[in-house]
Design an enzyme around this catalytic site. Structure first.
Site: not given
Length: 210
Positions: A15-16, A85
């Site tokens: 879920g970065k 991210d």
């Protein structure tokens, strides 16, 4: 906001990118996302890891460096916070998993030359989720080349990340993302936003989501 450069990391499917988008919107931050889809070796790697691991990792390192080197030269007065991210050290961690020893040693030499030229993040947010949760997320986002990633590979990535973070005493918000739903559950996002309002010593600081 006490931090000017925040990096979000975690395993494949943790879920970065979702969290990076949400935090960048909340803090009006500059957002730098990994352009993994541009890597022509990625689908080939999942089909034939031994043949394509080295060009895959070289391509990723070159692209990540190209993105992050701009941080050295730019100073946006209207966006004083940058969120990414991925951690550049990800290059070395995945290379260690994917490459045979001789290729890894060569890759490591290139990495060390490049790494020292880059700005390092003030804070790392690490999303830790069990393999079954990662597999659910991978299936949900439905990238064809990811659908047959074995559990053992994800477990190896998980162990490599956590070992690196603990060994290097990286300043890290270590978030249990077992039940994370940052898009649909505002309380989950708020935990992270509130956590970013505090000062931390080096090392890991653990958070759970409601």
């Amino acid at each position: 906001m006490k931090y000017h450069f925040i990096t979000i990391e975690g395993n494949i499917g943790a879920g970065k990118t979702t969290l990076a988008h949400l935090l960048a919107k909340h803090f009006n931050a500059r957002l730098i996302l990994e352009e993994f889809a541009d890597n022509p070796f990625l689908p080939k790697f999942y089909e034939n890891p031994q043949q394509y691991a080295f060009p895959l990792e070289l391509f990723f390192m070159a692209e990540r460096y190209k993105q992050l080197k701009e941080l050295i030269h730019t100073n946006d007065l209207f966006q004083r916070i940058t969120i990414t991210d991925y951690l550049f050290t990800k290059c070395l961690l995945f290379a260690k998993i994917n490459l045979p020893e001789e290729e890894y040693r060569l890759y490591q030499k290139l990495f060390e030359i490049i790494h020292q030229q880059l700005v390092q993040p003030d804070l790392l947010i690490y999303l830790h989720a069990p393999v079954n949760k990662l597999q659910q997320n991978i299936k949900k986002r439905n990238r064809s080349y990811e659908q047959s990633i074995p559990d053992d590979y994800l477990m190896n990535i998980q162990q490599t990340y956590t070992h690196y973070i603990k060994q290097h005493n990286v300043k890290t918000l270590f978030i249990d993302a077992s039940n994370a739903d940052f898009l649909s559950n505002p309380k989950h996002l708020q935990v992270v936003i509130d956590a970013l309002d505090q000062d931390y010593d080096q090392g890991q600081h653990y958070f759970t989501l409601p």
